[in-house]
Motif scaffolding. Structure first.
Motif, PDB file in Angstrom:
ATOM      1  N   ASP A  87      94.195  31.121  19.396  1.00  0.00           N
ATOM      2  CA  ASP A  87      93.862  32.452  18.892  1.00  0.00           C
ATOM      3  C   ASP A  87      95.098  33.307  18.634  1.00  0.00           C
ATOM      4  O   ASP A  87      94.996  34.408  18.090  1.00  0.00           O
ATOM      5  CB  ASP A  87      92.930  33.175  19.864  1.00  0.00           C
ATOM      6  CG  ASP A  87      93.562  33.386  21.234  1.00  0.00           C
ATOM      7  OD1 ASP A  87      94.454  32.595  21.603  1.00  0.00           O
ATOM      8  OD2 ASP A  87      93.155  34.335  21.934  1.00  0.00           O
ATOM      9  N   ARG A  88      96.271  32.798  18.974  1.00  0.00           N
ATOM     10  CA  ARG A  88      97.504  33.570  18.775  1.00  0.00           C
ATOM     11  C   ARG A  88      98.407  32.980  17.694  1.00  0.00           C
ATOM     12  O   ARG A  88      99.469  33.522  17.420  1.00  0.00           O
ATOM     13  CB  ARG A  88      98.276  33.664  20.098  1.00  0.00           C
ATOM     14  CG  ARG A  88      97.525  34.440  21.164  1.00  0.00           C
ATOM     15  CD  ARG A  88      98.484  34.914  22.246  1.00  0.00           C
ATOM     16  NE  ARG A  88      98.719  33.919  23.275  1.00  0.00           N
ATOM     17  CZ  ARG A  88      99.912  33.624  23.771  1.00  0.00           C
ATOM     18  NH1 ARG A  88     100.995  34.215  23.293  1.00  0.00           N
ATOM     19  NH2 ARG A  88     100.042  32.733  24.727  1.00  0.00           N
ATOM     20  N   LEU A  89      97.987  31.873  17.089  1.00  0.00           N
ATOM     21  CA  LEU A  89      98.818  31.196  16.094  1.00  0.00           C
ATOM     22  C   LEU A  89      98.046  30.965  14.810  1.00  0.00           C
ATOM     23  O   LEU A  89      96.963  30.387  14.809  1.00  0.00           O
ATOM     24  CB  LEU A  89      99.305  29.847  16.638  1.00  0.00           C
ATOM     25  CG  LEU A  89     100.128  28.981  15.668  1.00  0.00           C
ATOM     26  CD1 LEU A  89     101.417  29.687  15.272  1.00  0.00           C
ATOM     27  CD2 LEU A  89     100.426  27.622  16.301  1.00  0.00           C
ATOM     28  N   GLU A  90      98.630  31.413  13.705  1.00  0.00           N
ATOM     29  CA  GLU A  90      98.081  31.169  12.375  1.00  0.00           C
ATOM     30  C   GLU A  90      99.138  30.492  11.525  1.00  0.00           C
ATOM     31  O   GLU A  90     100.281  30.948  11.465  1.00  0.00           O
ATOM     32  CB  GLU A  90      97.658  32.479  11.710  1.00  0.00           C
ATOM     33  CG  GLU A  90      97.109  32.292  10.299  1.00  0.00           C
ATOM     34  CD  GLU A  90      96.814  33.604   9.596  1.00  0.00           C
ATOM     35  OE1 GLU A  90      96.403  33.547   8.421  1.00  0.00           O
ATOM     36  OE2 GLU A  90      97.019  34.668  10.205  1.00  0.00           O
ATOM     37  N   LEU A  91      98.764  29.391  10.877  1.00  0.00           N
ATOM     38  CA  LEU A  91      99.663  28.685   9.973  1.00  0.00           C
ATOM     39  C   LEU A  91      99.058  28.687   8.584  1.00  0.00           C
ATOM     40  O   LEU A  91      97.913  28.271   8.407  1.00  0.00           O
ATOM     41  CB  LEU A  91      99.905  27.248  10.463  1.00  0.00           C
ATOM     42  CG  LEU A  91     100.545  27.101  11.849  1.00  0.00           C
ATOM     43  CD1 LEU A  91     100.681  25.633  12.217  1.00  0.00           C
ATOM     44  CD2 LEU A  91     101.905  27.790  11.890  1.00  0.00           C
ATOM     45  N   ARG A  92      99.837  29.152   7.613  1.00  0.00           N
ATOM     46  CA  ARG A  92      99.340  29.306   6.251  1.00  0.00           C
ATOM     47  C   ARG A  92     100.128  28.412   5.310  1.00  0.00           C
ATOM     48  O   ARG A  92     101.368  28.460   5.283  1.00  0.00           O
ATOM     49  CB  ARG A  92      99.467  30.759   5.793  1.00  0.00           C
ATOM     50  CG  ARG A  92      98.648  31.753   6.589  1.00  0.00           C
ATOM     51  CD  ARG A  92      98.979  33.167   6.143  1.00  0.00           C
ATOM     52  NE  ARG A  92      98.683  33.356   4.735  1.00  0.00           N
ATOM     53  CZ  ARG A  92      97.576  33.949   4.279  1.00  0.00           C
ATOM     54  NH1 ARG A  92      96.657  34.384   5.128  1.00  0.00           N
ATOM     55  NH2 ARG A  92      97.393  34.116   2.989  1.00  0.00           N
ATOM     56  N   ARG A  93      99.403  27.613   4.530  1.00  0.00           N
ATOM     57  CA  ARG A  93     100.044  26.795   3.509  1.00  0.00           C
ATOM     58  C   ARG A  93     100.162  27.623   2.240  1.00  0.00           C
ATOM     59  O   ARG A  93      99.176  27.848   1.515  1.00  0.00           O
ATOM     60  CB  ARG A  93      99.236  25.520   3.253  1.00  0.00           C
ATOM     61  CG  ARG A  93      99.912  24.597   2.246  1.00  0.00           C
ATOM     62  CD  ARG A  93      99.171  23.296   2.083  1.00  0.00           C
ATOM     63  NE  ARG A  93      99.874  22.417   1.170  1.00  0.00           N
ATOM     64  CZ  ARG A  93      99.466  21.189   0.847  1.00  0.00           C
ATOM     65  NH1 ARG A  93      98.354  20.697   1.385  1.00  0.00           N
ATOM     66  NH2 ARG A  93     100.172  20.454   0.004  1.00  0.00           N
ATOM     67  N   GLN A  94     101.392  28.077   1.970  1.00  0.00           N
ATOM     68  CA  GLN A  94     101.617  28.987   0.856  1.00  0.00           C
ATOM     69  C   GLN A  94     103.105  29.043   0.545  1.00  0.00           C
ATOM     70  O   GLN A  94     103.947  28.821   1.414  1.00  0.00           O
ATOM     71  CB  GLN A  94     101.111  30.401   1.230  1.00  0.00           C
ATOM     72  CG  GLN A  94     101.175  31.417   0.122  1.00  0.00           C
ATOM     73  CD  GLN A  94     100.623  32.774   0.560  1.00  0.00           C
ATOM     74  OE1 GLN A  94     100.073  32.919   1.648  1.00  0.00           O
ATOM     75  NE2 GLN A  94     100.771  33.773  -0.290  1.00  0.00           N
ATOM     76  N   ASP A  95     103.438  29.347  -0.696  1.00  0.00           N
ATOM     77  CA  ASP A  95     104.824  29.575  -1.078  1.00  0.00           C
ATOM     78  C   ASP A  95     105.314  30.817  -0.344  1.00  0.00           C
ATOM     79  O   ASP A  95     104.732  31.903  -0.462  1.00  0.00           O
ATOM     80  CB  ASP A  95     104.892  29.779  -2.592  1.00  0.00           C
ATOM     81  CG  ASP A  95     106.319  29.911  -3.111  1.00  0.00           C
ATOM     82  OD1 ASP A  95     107.210  30.287  -2.326  1.00  0.00           O
ATOM     83  OD2 ASP A  95     106.539  29.657  -4.307  1.00  0.00           O
TER      84      ASP A  95
END
Length: 251
Positions: A87-95
């Protein structure tokens, strides 16, 4: 499988995509993270390993990582869930150059990812846009330890990013409105460990998968990288991590 995916395979035994030891990474994070509830943003996060280590060390910290690849995200998010940190980590696949957020970060990290922005100064500008007031930037980039052979320089600077010596690199950062409050320069041992892991892990994967359609490509990629390193930039290319604060405007 494209070269980005093969590169992710090469980092399986050295998930920090930079010539830095585990103890150095822990040391840098201790210096950089202020406060238990800090919010971190990693621009060019790789698989997210930096952020996972940061969250393990700081209860209450939150983090967002952005990377165009996304390779390794599932493994790191799975480990975060196992540790109770999902709940404390977000990973985003994006430039990373296109990433926008209304939430400012107490610590922005961009380690070995300046190529994604087109160079050092562009990376500094992107970090500034995401940084909270009184925030810190942990910036990692290459520099020339000594003047390389012209062919080596051309091979390592075949894109928009160019490197300078260390004094010039730091001077460029300062001139852009930043004050270094700490710095670390990778040792030759850290470079060697990183490169042997990179080339050896990829070669090992290829030898373990003789029927894979990308087996020959992986072996060639490993061999080419090893030659470029041992016969080219070893001992010439350095790596520095700078902990930076925006320089206050003079009254």
């Amino acid at each position: 499988m494209d070269r980005r995916e093969l590169s992710a395979l090469a980092h399986a035994d050295h998930p920090i995509s930079a010539p830095l030891s585990d103890s150095t990474v822990e040391h840098l994070l201790r210096r950089a993270i202020r406060g238990q509830n800090a919010h971190l943003l990693d621009l060019g996060c790789g698989d997210g390993t930096w952020l996972l280590r940061a969250l393990r060390a700081r209860d209450g910290a939150t983090a967002v990582g952005v990377d165009i690849s996304g390779a390794g995200f599932d493994d790191v998010l799975g480990e975060a869930a196992r540790l109770g940190l999902a709940d404390r980590l977000e990973l985003r696949r994006q430039d990373v150059a296109e990433y926008r957020s209304d939430r400012k970060a107490d610590l922005v990290l961009s380690v070995g990812a300046a190529y994604a922005f087109g160079g050092l100064l562009q990376t500094l500008q992107a970090a500034r846009e995401h940084l909270a007031e009184d925030g810190l930037l942990l910036l990692g980039d290459c520099f020339w330890e000594r003047e390389p052979d012209p062919a080596v320089r051309a091979a390592m600077e075949d894109g928009p990013q160019k490197f300078a010596d260390l004094p010039t690199t730091v001077a460029q950062v300062v001139a852009d409105g930043w004050t270094p409050v700490y710095g670390y320069t990778s040792t030759i041992a850290e470079w060697d460990e990183y490169e042997w892991c990179w080339t050896g892990t990829l070669a090992q994967w290829a030898l373990d998968h003789p029927e894979h359609p990308d087996r020959d490509l992986a072996l060639q990629m490993s061999a080419d990288h090893r030659t470029s390193w041992l016969g080219g930039y070893r001992g010439y290319l350095g790596f520095v991590v700078l902990l930076l604060r925006p320089t206050p405007a003079q009254a």
